[in-house]
Motif scaffolding. Sequence first.
Motif, PDB file in Angstrom:
ATOM      1  N   ILE A 138     -79.949  36.575 -28.688  1.00 49.09           N
ATOM      2  CA  ILE A 138     -79.621  35.372 -29.170  1.00 49.09           C
ATOM      3  C   ILE A 138     -79.196  35.157 -30.624  1.00 49.09           C
ATOM      4  O   ILE A 138     -79.912  35.933 -31.492  1.00 49.09           O
ATOM      5  CB  ILE A 138     -80.789  34.317 -28.627  1.00 49.09           C
ATOM      6  CG1 ILE A 138     -80.794  33.974 -27.442  1.00 49.09           C
ATOM      7  CG2 ILE A 138     -80.114  32.687 -29.426  1.00 49.09           C
ATOM      8  CD1 ILE A 138     -79.962  33.301 -26.584  1.00 49.09           C
ATOM      9  N   TRP A 139     -78.102  34.480 -30.926  1.00 49.85           N
ATOM     10  CA  TRP A 139     -77.851  34.427 -32.181  1.00 49.85           C
ATOM     11  C   TRP A 139     -77.986  33.117 -32.977  1.00 49.85           C
ATOM     12  O   TRP A 139     -78.038  32.052 -32.268  1.00 49.85           O
ATOM     13  CB  TRP A 139     -76.302  34.635 -32.240  1.00 49.85           C
ATOM     14  CG  TRP A 139     -75.663  35.850 -32.991  1.00 49.85           C
ATOM     15  CD1 TRP A 139     -75.343  36.003 -34.329  1.00 49.85           C
ATOM     16  CD2 TRP A 139     -75.643  37.105 -32.440  1.00 49.85           C
ATOM     17  NE1 TRP A 139     -74.688  37.277 -34.506  1.00 49.85           N
ATOM     18  CE2 TRP A 139     -74.928  37.879 -33.400  1.00 49.85           C
ATOM     19  CE3 TRP A 139     -75.491  37.696 -31.111  1.00 49.85           C
ATOM     20  CZ2 TRP A 139     -74.554  39.347 -33.134  1.00 49.85           C
ATOM     21  CZ3 TRP A 139     -75.474  38.959 -30.682  1.00 49.85           C
ATOM     22  CH2 TRP A 139     -74.994  39.720 -31.802  1.00 49.85           C
ATOM     23  N   ALA A 140     -78.526  33.201 -34.378  1.00 50.33           N
ATOM     24  CA  ALA A 140     -78.895  31.945 -34.963  1.00 50.33           C
ATOM     25  C   ALA A 140     -78.347  32.050 -36.476  1.00 50.33           C
ATOM     26  O   ALA A 140     -78.161  33.283 -36.649  1.00 50.33           O
ATOM     27  CB  ALA A 140     -80.519  31.570 -34.808  1.00 50.33           C
ATOM     28  N   TRP A 141     -78.882  30.946 -37.092  1.00 50.16           N
ATOM     29  CA  TRP A 141     -78.472  30.952 -38.577  1.00 50.16           C
ATOM     30  C   TRP A 141     -79.851  30.996 -39.302  1.00 50.16           C
ATOM     31  O   TRP A 141     -80.732  30.038 -38.921  1.00 50.16           O
ATOM     32  CB  TRP A 141     -77.516  29.879 -38.799  1.00 50.16           C
ATOM     33  CG  TRP A 141     -76.297  29.961 -38.772  1.00 50.16           C
ATOM     34  CD1 TRP A 141     -75.465  29.258 -37.667  1.00 50.16           C
ATOM     35  CD2 TRP A 141     -75.301  30.521 -39.054  1.00 50.16           C
ATOM     36  NE1 TRP A 141     -74.110  29.476 -37.664  1.00 50.16           N
ATOM     37  CE2 TRP A 141     -73.895  30.188 -38.757  1.00 50.16           C
ATOM     38  CE3 TRP A 141     -75.308  31.430 -40.402  1.00 50.16           C
ATOM     39  CZ2 TRP A 141     -72.925  30.974 -39.011  1.00 50.16           C
ATOM     40  CZ3 TRP A 141     -73.971  31.956 -40.542  1.00 50.16           C
ATOM     41  CH2 TRP A 141     -72.907  31.860 -39.995  1.00 50.16           C
ATOM     42  N   TYR A 142     -80.041  31.898 -40.319  1.00 49.28           N
ATOM     43  CA  TYR A 142     -81.103  31.862 -41.082  1.00 49.28           C
ATOM     44  C   TYR A 142     -80.522  30.974 -42.475  1.00 49.28           C
ATOM     45  O   TYR A 142     -81.309  30.414 -43.093  1.00 49.28           O
ATOM     46  CB  TYR A 142     -81.640  33.095 -41.663  1.00 49.28           C
ATOM     47  CG  TYR A 142     -82.568  33.188 -42.573  1.00 49.28           C
ATOM     48  CD1 TYR A 142     -83.793  32.870 -42.543  1.00 49.28           C
ATOM     49  CD2 TYR A 142     -82.369  33.715 -43.865  1.00 49.28           C
ATOM     50  CE1 TYR A 142     -84.740  32.835 -43.646  1.00 49.28           C
ATOM     51  CE2 TYR A 142     -83.134  33.598 -45.022  1.00 49.28           C
ATOM     52  CZ  TYR A 142     -84.602  33.231 -44.844  1.00 49.28           C
ATOM     53  OH  TYR A 142     -85.029  33.358 -45.796  1.00 49.28           O
ATOM     54  N   GLN A 143     -79.373  31.152 -42.861  1.00 56.60           N
ATOM     55  CA  GLN A 143     -78.702  30.984 -43.878  1.00 56.60           C
ATOM     56  C   GLN A 143     -77.119  30.767 -43.772  1.00 56.60           C
ATOM     57  O   GLN A 143     -76.308  31.564 -43.881  1.00 56.60           O
ATOM     58  CB  GLN A 143     -79.096  31.651 -45.229  1.00 56.60           C
ATOM     59  CG  GLN A 143     -78.591  31.179 -46.534  1.00 56.60           C
ATOM     60  CD  GLN A 143     -79.089  31.873 -47.782  1.00 56.60           C
ATOM     61  OE1 GLN A 143     -80.503  32.227 -47.739  1.00 56.60           O
ATOM     62  NE2 GLN A 143     -78.209  32.897 -48.444  1.00 56.60           N
ATOM     63  N   TRP A 144     -76.832  29.280 -43.616  1.00 54.89           N
ATOM     64  CA  TRP A 144     -75.346  29.206 -43.246  1.00 54.89           C
ATOM     65  C   TRP A 144     -74.491  29.357 -44.240  1.00 54.89           C
ATOM     66  O   TRP A 144     -73.414  30.060 -44.091  1.00 54.89           O
ATOM     67  CB  TRP A 144     -75.168  27.567 -42.596  1.00 54.89           C
ATOM     68  CG  TRP A 144     -73.951  27.271 -42.152  1.00 54.89           C
ATOM     69  CD1 TRP A 144     -73.174  27.810 -41.002  1.00 54.89           C
ATOM     70  CD2 TRP A 144     -72.961  26.391 -42.510  1.00 54.89           C
ATOM     71  NE1 TRP A 144     -72.032  27.292 -40.872  1.00 54.89           N
ATOM     72  CE2 TRP A 144     -71.802  26.537 -41.766  1.00 54.89           C
ATOM     73  CE3 TRP A 144     -73.084  25.368 -43.562  1.00 54.89           C
ATOM     74  CZ2 TRP A 144     -70.619  25.394 -41.932  1.00 54.89           C
ATOM     75  CZ3 TRP A 144     -72.156  24.395 -43.865  1.00 54.89           C
ATOM     76  CH2 TRP A 144     -70.916  24.651 -43.000  1.00 54.89           C
ATOM     77  N   ARG A 145     -74.509  28.626 -45.452  1.00 65.52           N
ATOM     78  CA  ARG A 145     -73.619  28.969 -46.580  1.00 65.52           C
ATOM     79  C   ARG A 145     -74.482  28.897 -48.091  1.00 65.52           C
ATOM     80  O   ARG A 145     -74.356  28.020 -48.618  1.00 65.52           O
ATOM     81  CB  ARG A 145     -72.474  27.591 -46.491  1.00 65.52           C
ATOM     82  CG  ARG A 145     -71.715  28.028 -45.481  1.00 65.52           C
ATOM     83  CD  ARG A 145     -70.362  26.832 -45.816  1.00 65.52           C
ATOM     84  NE  ARG A 145     -69.194  27.197 -44.733  1.00 65.52           N
ATOM     85  CZ  ARG A 145     -68.033  26.244 -44.736  1.00 65.52           C
ATOM     86  NH1 ARG A 145     -68.096  25.561 -45.663  1.00 65.52           N
ATOM     87  NH2 ARG A 145     -67.162  26.646 -43.895  1.00 65.52           N
ATOM     88  N   GLY A 146     -75.106  29.939 -47.902  1.00 64.12           N
ATOM     89  CA  GLY A 146     -75.805  30.257 -49.167  1.00 64.12           C
ATOM     90  C   GLY A 146     -77.267  29.357 -49.337  1.00 64.12           C
ATOM     91  O   GLY A 146     -77.483  28.731 -48.282  1.00 64.12           O
ATOM     92  N   VAL A 147     -77.969  29.984 -50.335  1.00 63.31           N
ATOM     93  CA  VAL A 147     -79.267  29.130 -50.442  1.00 63.31           C
ATOM     94  C   VAL A 147     -79.486  27.512 -50.238  1.00 63.31           C
ATOM     95  O   VAL A 147     -80.321  27.132 -49.993  1.00 63.31           O
ATOM     96  CB  VAL A 147     -80.049  29.660 -51.658  1.00 63.31           C
ATOM     97  CG1 VAL A 147     -80.126  31.223 -51.451  1.00 63.31           C
ATOM     98  CG2 VAL A 147     -79.422  29.425 -52.882  1.00 63.31           C
ATOM     99  N   LYS A 148     -78.443  26.780 -50.826  1.00 62.30           N
ATOM    100  CA  LYS A 148     -78.240  25.488 -50.810  1.00 62.30           C
ATOM    101  C   LYS A 148     -77.936  24.750 -49.607  1.00 62.30           C
ATOM    102  O   LYS A 148     -77.902  23.456 -49.531  1.00 62.30           O
ATOM    103  CB  LYS A 148     -77.318  25.234 -52.301  1.00 62.30           C
ATOM    104  CG  LYS A 148     -77.794  25.543 -53.387  1.00 62.30           C
ATOM    105  CD  LYS A 148     -76.982  24.928 -54.568  1.00 62.30           C
ATOM    106  CE  LYS A 148     -77.602  25.471 -55.920  1.00 62.30           C
ATOM    107  NZ  LYS A 148     -76.633  25.026 -57.195  1.00 62.30           N
TER     108      LYS A 148
END
Length: 205
Positions: A59-69
Amino acid sequence: MKLWTIQSESVYTKFKDTGILQADEKFIYKDMIFHYNWMVKQMKKRVGLATSQEIKYPIWAWYQWRGVKQKKPDLRFSGHLERGARGVILELEVEPESVLLSDFDEFNNVLNYGYIADNEEDFDKFYVDLEKSGYCHYDLQRDDKKNDILSKFKLKFYKSWEKVFDLECEKNEEWSGKKENQSIQATMWEVKWNQIVSVKHFIAK
């Protein structure tokens, strides 16, 4: 570890019924099977085997979509699902040891059969040396051409893909961008219902 996975409404409905979310092979494009299989090998190597032989893909997921902010995906943007599709974004809390993180942008190089270089000089040297040896980029993908010289290039080529997992290395910002702007994806063998923190329904832009 906090993650977000975006799924279709129908997948979410099935998830509610079964309590377990697993990847369905029928939704994987045929021209991406090679890359999915590569990720599966990396998952087995770095995370361990799946809990069931029935689980073939992660399964794919996001840990950090567009940078730390901007770690959480912004649903106001397009590209999460097909335009107009009904979906859900699931906020998850999972054990870190069950997750394999990788650089999303660098993984696009994997999907495009690209050599992942440390800098421009490294990139140029690889392909100059390849051409001097009488080969081109497309020879790296072919199975009908086999010899010791080409095998060495293939080994270096495919080994470069593993750089997607090295998120702590110091990179050339002019070549790879700033680390704080990294998009980091996550893969895991399955998601269980008790790992859900929140659910938000949306219609894809």
